[in-house]
Scaffold this motif. Structure first.
Motif, mmCIF file in Angstrom:
data_model
loop_
_atom_site.group_PDB
_atom_site.id
_atom_site.type_symbol
_atom_site.label_atom_id
_atom_site.label_comp_id
_atom_site.label_asym_id
_atom_site.label_seq_id
_atom_site.Cartn_x
_atom_site.Cartn_y
_atom_site.Cartn_z
ATOM 1 N N UNK A 161 -5.979 -6.478 11.655
ATOM 2 C CA UNK A 161 -6.766 -5.294 11.289
ATOM 3 C C UNK A 161 -5.925 -4.030 11.328
ATOM 4 N N UNK A 162 -5.043 -3.970 12.311
ATOM 5 C CA UNK A 162 -4.173 -2.789 12.389
ATOM 6 C C UNK A 162 -3.243 -2.740 11.178
ATOM 7 N N UNK A 163 -2.694 -3.895 10.805
ATOM 8 C CA UNK A 163 -1.808 -3.945 9.648
ATOM 9 C C UNK A 163 -2.545 -3.511 8.385
ATOM 10 N N UNK A 164 -3.801 -3.925 8.259
ATOM 11 C CA UNK A 164 -4.597 -3.525 7.099
ATOM 12 C C UNK A 164 -4.792 -2.012 7.071
ATOM 13 N N UNK A 165 -5.109 -1.453 8.230
ATOM 14 C CA UNK A 165 -5.311 -0.002 8.279
ATOM 15 C C UNK A 165 -4.032 0.737 7.933
ATOM 16 N N UNK A 166 -2.899 0.245 8.442
ATOM 17 C CA UNK A 166 -1.631 0.906 8.136
ATOM 18 C C UNK A 166 -1.325 0.826 6.649
ATOM 19 N N UNK A 167 -1.579 -0.332 6.068
ATOM 20 C CA UNK A 167 -1.337 -0.475 4.628
ATOM 21 C C UNK A 167 -2.226 0.469 3.839
ATOM 22 N N UNK A 168 -3.491 0.566 4.249
ATOM 23 C CA UNK A 168 -4.405 1.474 3.550
ATOM 24 C C UNK A 168 -3.944 2.915 3.674
ATOM 25 N N UNK A 169 -3.503 3.296 4.874
ATOM 26 C CA UNK A 169 -3.042 4.663 5.080
ATOM 27 C C UNK A 169 -1.817 4.944 4.218
ATOM 28 N N UNK A 170 -0.909 3.967 4.131
ATOM 29 C CA UNK A 170 0.262 4.148 3.276
ATOM 30 C C UNK A 170 -0.135 4.300 1.821
ATOM 31 N N UNK A 171 -1.067 3.475 1.384
ATOM 32 C CA UNK A 171 -1.507 3.547 -0.008
ATOM 33 C C UNK A 171 -2.177 4.890 -0.290
ATOM 34 N N UNK A 172 -2.985 5.367 0.663
ATOM 35 C CA UNK A 172 -3.625 6.672 0.497
ATOM 36 C C UNK A 172 -2.580 7.772 0.389
ATOM 37 N N UNK A 173 -1.564 7.709 1.235
ATOM 38 C CA UNK A 173 -0.528 8.733 1.223
ATOM 39 C C UNK A 173 0.234 8.687 -0.103
ATOM 40 N N UNK A 174 0.576 7.472 -0.549
ATOM 41 C CA UNK A 174 1.276 7.336 -1.825
ATOM 42 C C UNK A 174 0.466 7.971 -2.945
ATOM 43 N N UNK A 175 -0.847 7.708 -2.934
ATOM 44 C CA UNK A 175 -1.678 8.229 -4.018
ATOM 45 C C UNK A 175 -1.788 9.747 -3.946
ATOM 46 N N UNK A 176 -1.955 10.298 -2.739
ATOM 47 C CA UNK A 176 -2.094 11.755 -2.681
ATOM 48 C C UNK A 176 -0.770 12.428 -3.011
ATOM 49 N N UNK A 177 0.355 11.817 -2.625
ATOM 50 C CA UNK A 177 1.650 12.349 -3.051
ATOM 51 C C UNK A 177 1.771 12.294 -4.566
ATOM 52 N N UNK A 178 1.379 11.186 -5.147
ATOM 53 C CA UNK A 178 1.481 11.021 -6.597
ATOM 54 C C UNK A 178 0.626 12.059 -7.314
ATOM 55 N N UNK A 179 -0.529 12.371 -6.727
ATOM 56 C CA UNK A 179 -1.397 13.383 -7.350
ATOM 57 C C UNK A 179 -0.740 14.751 -7.293
ATOM 58 N N UNK A 180 -0.156 15.095 -6.144
ATOM 59 C CA UNK A 180 0.524 16.379 -6.002
ATOM 60 C C UNK A 180 1.688 16.501 -6.965
ATOM 61 N N UNK A 181 2.450 15.424 -7.093
ATOM 62 C CA UNK A 181 3.683 15.468 -7.888
ATOM 63 C C UNK A 181 3.445 15.241 -9.371
ATOM 64 N N UNK A 182 2.200 15.019 -9.767
ATOM 65 C CA UNK A 182 1.923 14.663 -11.151
ATOM 66 C C UNK A 182 2.794 13.502 -11.609
ATOM 67 N N UNK A 183 2.870 12.496 -10.781
ATOM 68 C CA UNK A 183 3.629 11.302 -11.136
ATOM 69 C C UNK A 183 3.016 10.651 -12.372
ATOM 70 N N UNK A 184 3.846 9.970 -13.148
ATOM 71 C CA UNK A 184 3.307 9.322 -14.345
ATOM 72 C C UNK A 184 2.306 8.228 -14.000
ATOM 73 N N UNK A 185 1.258 8.138 -14.794
ATOM 74 C CA UNK A 185 0.233 7.137 -14.561
ATOM 75 C C UNK A 185 0.735 5.740 -14.887
#
Ligand SMILES: [Zn+2]
Length: 63
Positions: A7-31
């Motif tokens: 469960x901890x590993x799942x939460x960490x993966x989710x947090x990483x994915x959330x961070x990646x997505x919010x970074x991508x939104x800020x940076x206007x990364x290509x879709x």
């Protein structure tokens, strides 16, 4: 791996994915858009985690 480790590993993966997505939104990364056939063939942006037309990425070639 016991259950709480899992469960901890799942939460960490989710947090990483959330961070990646919010970074991508800020940076206007290509879709990176895939078609979700399971949902009636609607587009899904993997970069930004958006279903349907993605408002975050750099829009190219439109207009
Ligand atoms: Zn996008």
């Amino acid at each position: 791996m016991n259950r709480s480790d899992f469960e901890r590993a799942c939460r960490e993966q989710n947090a990483e994915a959330d961070k990646r997505r919010s970074d991508a939104r800020k940076d206007s990364a290509p879709c990176v858009v895939v078609t979700m056939f399971a949902f009636g063939g609607i587009p899904y942006c993997q970069t930004h985690g958006v279903m349907g037309p993605c408002p975050y990425g750099t829009q190219r070639g439109s207009k």
